[in-house]
Design a protein around this motif. Structure first.
Motif, PDB file in Angstrom:
ATOM      1  N   VAL A   1       0.826  -1.215   0.000  1.00 24.45           N
ATOM      2  CA  VAL A   1       0.000   0.000   0.000  1.00 24.45           C
ATOM      3  C   VAL A   1       0.861   1.267   0.000  1.00 24.45           C
ATOM      4  N   SER A   2       1.720   1.408   1.024  1.00 23.47           N
ATOM      5  CA  SER A   2       2.474   2.660   1.149  1.00 23.47           C
ATOM      6  C   SER A   2       3.421   2.871  -0.023  1.00 23.47           C
ATOM      7  N   PHE A   3       4.032   1.775  -0.486  1.00 21.82           N
ATOM      8  CA  PHE A   3       5.050   1.880  -1.535  1.00 21.82           C
ATOM      9  C   PHE A   3       4.469   2.463  -2.831  1.00 21.82           C
ATOM     10  N   PRO A   4       3.422   1.853  -3.445  1.00 24.33           N
ATOM     11  CA  PRO A   4       2.913   2.444  -4.678  1.00 24.33           C
ATOM     12  C   PRO A   4       2.323   3.837  -4.465  1.00 24.33           C
ATOM     13  N   ARG A   5       1.752   4.073  -3.273  1.00 24.09           N
ATOM     14  CA  ARG A   5       1.206   5.409  -3.015  1.00 24.09           C
ATOM     15  C   ARG A   5       2.315   6.444  -2.978  1.00 24.09           C
ATOM     16  N   ALA A   6       3.425   6.083  -2.311  1.00 22.37           N
ATOM     17  CA  ALA A   6       4.547   7.029  -2.219  1.00 22.37           C
ATOM     18  C   ALA A   6       5.106   7.317  -3.604  1.00 22.37           C
ATOM     19  N   LEU A   7       5.144   6.283  -4.459  1.00 17.71           N
ATOM     20  CA  LEU A   7       5.642   6.488  -5.829  1.00 17.71           C
ATOM     21  C   LEU A   7       4.763   7.493  -6.573  1.00 17.71           C
ATOM     22  N   ARG A   8       3.441   7.318  -6.460  1.00 14.83           N
ATOM     23  CA  ARG A   8       2.539   8.201  -7.204  1.00 14.83           C
ATOM     24  C   ARG A   8       2.562   9.604  -6.619  1.00 14.83           C
ATOM     25  N   LYS A   9       2.736   9.689  -5.297  1.00 16.34           N
ATOM     26  CA  LYS A   9       2.791  11.004  -4.670  1.00 16.34           C
ATOM     27  C   LYS A   9       4.032  11.760  -5.144  1.00 16.34           C
ATOM     28  N   ALA A  10       5.124  11.023  -5.350  1.00 16.55           N
ATOM     29  CA  ALA A  10       6.373  11.640  -5.801  1.00 16.55           C
ATOM     30  C   ALA A  10       6.468  11.563  -7.323  1.00 16.55           C
ATOM     31  N   TYR A  11       5.319  11.676  -8.007  1.00 16.05           N
ATOM     32  CA  TYR A  11       5.333  11.407  -9.456  1.00 16.05           C
ATOM     33  C   TYR A  11       6.253  12.349 -10.219  1.00 16.05           C
ATOM     34  N   ARG A  12       6.431  13.575  -9.745  1.00 17.84           N
ATOM     35  CA  ARG A  12       7.281  14.509 -10.500  1.00 17.84           C
ATOM     36  C   ARG A  12       8.710  13.995 -10.560  1.00 17.84           C
ATOM     37  N   SER A  13       9.267  13.677  -9.395  1.00 18.29           N
ATOM     38  CA  SER A  13      10.660  13.212  -9.398  1.00 18.29           C
ATOM     39  C   SER A  13      10.771  11.847 -10.064  1.00 18.29           C
ATOM     40  N   GLN A  14       9.748  11.013  -9.905  1.00 17.22           N
ATOM     41  CA  GLN A  14       9.814   9.681 -10.518  1.00 17.22           C
ATOM     42  C   GLN A  14       9.756   9.777 -12.046  1.00 17.22           C
ATOM     43  N   LEU A  15       8.893  10.665 -12.558  1.00 16.56           N
ATOM     44  CA  LEU A  15       8.822  10.821 -14.019  1.00 16.56           C
ATOM     45  C   LEU A  15      10.106  11.450 -14.553  1.00 16.56           C
ATOM     46  N   ALA A  16      10.644  12.414 -13.794  1.00 18.35           N
ATOM     47  CA  ALA A  16      11.911  13.023 -14.216  1.00 18.35           C
ATOM     48  C   ALA A  16      12.994  11.950 -14.306  1.00 18.35           C
ATOM     49  N   ALA A  17      12.999  11.036 -13.335  1.00 20.20           N
ATOM     50  CA  ALA A  17      13.989   9.959 -13.345  1.00 20.20           C
ATOM     51  C   ALA A  17      13.780   9.056 -14.553  1.00 20.20           C
ATOM     52  N   LEU A  18      12.518   8.794 -14.877  1.00 19.03           N
ATOM     53  CA  LEU A  18      12.218   7.936 -16.022  1.00 19.03           C
ATOM     54  C   LEU A  18      12.772   8.566 -17.303  1.00 19.03           C
ATOM     55  N   VAL A  19      12.565   9.876 -17.439  1.00 17.94           N
ATOM     56  CA  VAL A  19      13.057  10.558 -18.641  1.00 17.94           C
ATOM     57  C   VAL A  19      14.582  10.534 -18.678  1.00 17.94           C
ATOM     58  N   LEU A  20      15.204  10.812 -17.511  1.00 21.05           N
ATOM     59  CA  LEU A  20      16.671  10.848 -17.455  1.00 21.05           C
ATOM     60  C   LEU A  20      17.280   9.485 -17.745  1.00 21.05           C
ATOM     61  N   PHE A  21      16.499   8.416 -17.544  1.00 18.56           N
ATOM     62  CA  PHE A  21      16.996   7.080 -17.836  1.00 18.56           C
ATOM     63  C   PHE A  21      16.692   6.696 -19.282  1.00 18.56           C
ATOM     64  N   LEU A  22      15.457   6.933 -19.710  1.00 20.32           N
ATOM     65  CA  LEU A  22      15.019   6.471 -21.033  1.00 20.32           C
ATOM     66  C   LEU A  22      15.646   7.283 -22.174  1.00 20.32           C
ATOM     67  N   ALA A  23      15.741   8.606 -22.012  1.00 20.85           N
ATOM     68  CA  ALA A  23      16.230   9.439 -23.113  1.00 20.85           C
ATOM     69  C   ALA A  23      17.651   9.041 -23.525  1.00 20.85           C
ATOM     70  N   PRO A  24      18.610   8.941 -22.583  1.00 27.72           N
ATOM     71  CA  PRO A  24      19.952   8.510 -22.996  1.00 27.72           C
ATOM     72  C   PRO A  24      19.947   7.083 -23.553  1.00 27.72           C
ATOM     73  N   ALA A  25      19.085   6.219 -22.988  1.00 25.44           N
ATOM     74  CA  ALA A  25      19.029   4.840 -23.476  1.00 25.44           C
ATOM     75  C   ALA A  25      18.573   4.810 -24.932  1.00 25.44           C
ATOM     76  N   LEU A  26      17.505   5.542 -25.234  1.00 27.66           N
ATOM     77  CA  LEU A  26      16.995   5.577 -26.610  1.00 27.66           C
ATOM     78  C   LEU A  26      18.013   6.212 -27.548  1.00 27.66           C
ATOM     79  N   PHE A  27      18.615   7.298 -27.067  1.00 27.29           N
ATOM     80  CA  PHE A  27      19.621   7.992 -27.884  1.00 27.29           C
ATOM     81  C   PHE A  27      20.748   7.028 -28.260  1.00 27.29           C
ATOM     82  N   ALA A  28      21.276   6.317 -27.256  1.00 29.10           N
ATOM     83  CA  ALA A  28      22.374   5.383 -27.519  1.00 29.10           C
ATOM     84  C   ALA A  28      21.909   4.260 -28.445  1.00 29.10           C
TER      85      ALA A  28
END
Lengths: 321, 235
Positions: A91-118
């Motif tokens: 319960v707490s874990f997925p809720r905390a992820l969604r609550k911190a969606y800004r930083s989590q999405l930023a992390a997703l972009v910072l991971f995916l963009a270089p991966a796709l680029f490479a």
């Protein structure tokens, strides 16, 4: 009451509470109401001797006992956290992820963009792989996933599986913890870790496709990747959130913003660790079972991805806050 | 931040942290500075070193299993050695040896989450080398908190080990002049601590009392002890 009488009475009260504390420390039982009454009495003694300034020694001594009484009385249920592990993870874990969606999405972009680029770059011009990975890395990667290699002809010994399990725990969870912590350096450490992992993954995938090893590489990574890659992004997200707290603390002091963000990240840290343990287990005991064939591992991998993404988006919604 | 005239505070004379409890009493904690904490850390490092060696020997005996078990043990020692001890008793063996313990900022015992946070962030405190960031954070914060302590909301404080000292065995006598409360407290404090000083030091301090006492400096010291007993209620 003169000072001498007060001292005597205060010392008797202090010793009585000390006896209770010693008994509790040895696992004995003390009547809770009597303990609370003794503690309040001691607090009153401390307060009076502070106010009337009855001897620094007496105040220090009463203060030390009151500290221990305070700790005993206001002990939080931290030892029972393990009992709530399921609730925390489910319960707490997925809720905390969604609550911190800004930083989590930023992390997703910072991971995916270089991966796709490479990935795209190396797919378009294969020789550029040397700009992304060291030649030794490329060589060892090619050997590891070469379909003609003899290690695909026999099963790995179980001792090796356990060695790899230990290595994945030591290495991957350690990296995730460091990614979180180095977020404090204005988020730079976490951002670097995300981008670096993205580039390695993207260029490895592209290069192995180029040399014709896709058939051994993708079935290997798809299963544990569902847990591991998502957990890498999550750890990066917690790091970025810490960095953001330092950069823009808002209406509070930096120290308080850091503390608040770190505490809010705790469920993610617990969940991420559990996911990486699962990933290490899969990577050591499942992903390398090439005798199972690609189709089985693709199917299981797809189910795992669906479960993880479904959990992140929908988990813990039913029990209302 | 501009403060109104009423909110001006005197600069603190010590590093004590005051925490008011629900009982309305103010508990005082004394945060520990970098030096005792570094010493405690060194002791823990030695303890962990021994544990590593033992784990390596056990790993050798296990053979093929050993590498995996050894790596898992190394992972646990690296990240969770302090957590296990702090959650159980608030202190690692090193902190115990130095008389320190970890508490929450409000004085409560440290929780699992807080302990985990302060020990994960330890990695950044150590950077770039030798706990430099941690040291800077420690001396820059008013309560000796390294970055991990800030993130976790914890303090490292001294475990108080005090006993109440008895006043010296001299006959009580009333002071020659009327004394303010502050002066009375100073005289009682002098008498409480006098047993720990040399005769010369007692005389030296008693020499400052001027018209309050008479005779040689030694006699003044004895006279002050008598006042202390009288002030404390032996009349």
């Amino acid at each position: 009451v003169n000072e001498r009488h007060f001292r005597g009475a205060a010392q008797a009260d202090g010793k009585a509470l000390e006896r209770d504390l010693a008994l509790l420390k040895d696992g004995g039982e003390v009547d809770a109401l009597a303990f609370a009454a003794r503690y309040r009495r001691l607090c009153q003694r401390l307060s009076v001797s502070q106010k009337r300034r009855y001897g620094a020694d007496l105040v220090l001594w009463l203060n030390a006992i009151a500290q221990r009484g305070h700790v005993q009385l206001y002990r939080r249920a931290s030892r029972h956290v393990l009992h709530d592990v399921v609730a925390m993870l489910a319960v707490s874990f997925p809720r905390a992820l969604r609550k911190a969606y800004r930083s989590q999405l930023a992390a997703l972009v910072l991971f995916l963009a270089p991966a796709l680029f490479a990935f795209v770059t190396i797919r378009l011009s294969p020789s550029l792989v040397d700009h992304f990975l060291a030649p030794e890395e490329v060589a060892s990667m090619e050997a590891m996933y070469d379909p003609a290699s003899e290690h695909f002809l026999r099963e790995r010994a179980s001792g090796d599986d356990i060695s790899m399990f230990g290595f994945y725990i030591y290495n991957n969870i350690g990296i995730a913890f460091r990614t979180f912590a180095t977020g404090l350096l204005l988020g730079v450490g976490a951002a670097f870790s995300l981008a670096y992992n993205g580039i390695v993954l993207g260029s490895a995938a592209a290069h192995l496709v180029n040399v014709g090893s896709a058939g051994t590489f993708f079935p290997f990574v798809i299963g544990h990747g569902a847990l591991e890659l998502t957990a890498i992004v999550m750890s990066g997200g917690t790091g970025l959130a810490l960095g953001f707290a330092v950069l823009a603390p808002g209406g509070t002091s930096r120290a308080e913003a850091i503390g608040r963000t770190a505490r809010a990240s705790l469920p993610i840290l617990y969940g991420m660790t559990a996911m990486l343990l699962g990933a290490a287990f899969l990577e050591a005991f499942w992903s390398s079972r090439h005798s199972l064939g690609s189709a089985t591992r693709y199917a299981v991998g797809a189910v795992l991805w669906a479960l993880v993404l479904g959990f992140v988006l929908l988990g813990g919604r039913r029990r209302a806050a | 931040v501009s403060r109104g005239p009423g909110s001006e505070r005197a600069a603190p004379v010590d590093t004590a942290v005051h925490q008011e409890t629900p009982e309305g009493v103010e508990l005082t904690f004394t945060p520990a500075g970098p030096v005792p904490r570094a010493l405690a850390w060194s002791i823990d490092l030695a303890v962990r070193g021994v544990a590593y060696v033992v784990a390596a020997i056990v790993g050798q005996m296990l053979g093929g299993l050993g590498t995996g078990v050894g790596l898992i043990a190394a992972f646990l020692f690296e990240w969770f050695y302090p957590v296990v001890f702090e959650v159980r008793s608030g202190r690692t063996p090193g902190k115990r040896a130095l008389g320190l313990r970890v508490i929450e900022q409000d004085g409560a015992p440290v929780t699992l989450g807080a302990s985990l946070l302060r020990n994960l962030v330890r990695f950044v405190d150590f950077m770039p080398a030798g706990y430099l960031f941690g040291l800077i954070s420690c001396v820059a914060s008013t309560r000796f908190q390294r970055l991990g302590d800030l993130a976790a909301g914890t303090l490292v404080v001294y475990t108080e080990r005090v006993s109440v000292r008895a006043l010296p065995e001299v006959s009580p006598r009333p002071p020659l002049v009327a004394l303010t409360l502050d002066e009375q407290r100073a005289i009682v404090a002098f008498a409480e601590r006098a047993a720990g000083w040399s005769q010369e030091r007692r005389a030296e301090l008693a020499a400052h009392t001027g018209a309050c006492t008479r005779g040689s400096d030694d006699e003044r010291a004895t006279e002050l002890a008598g006042y202390a007993r009288w002030i404390a209620g032996d009349r």
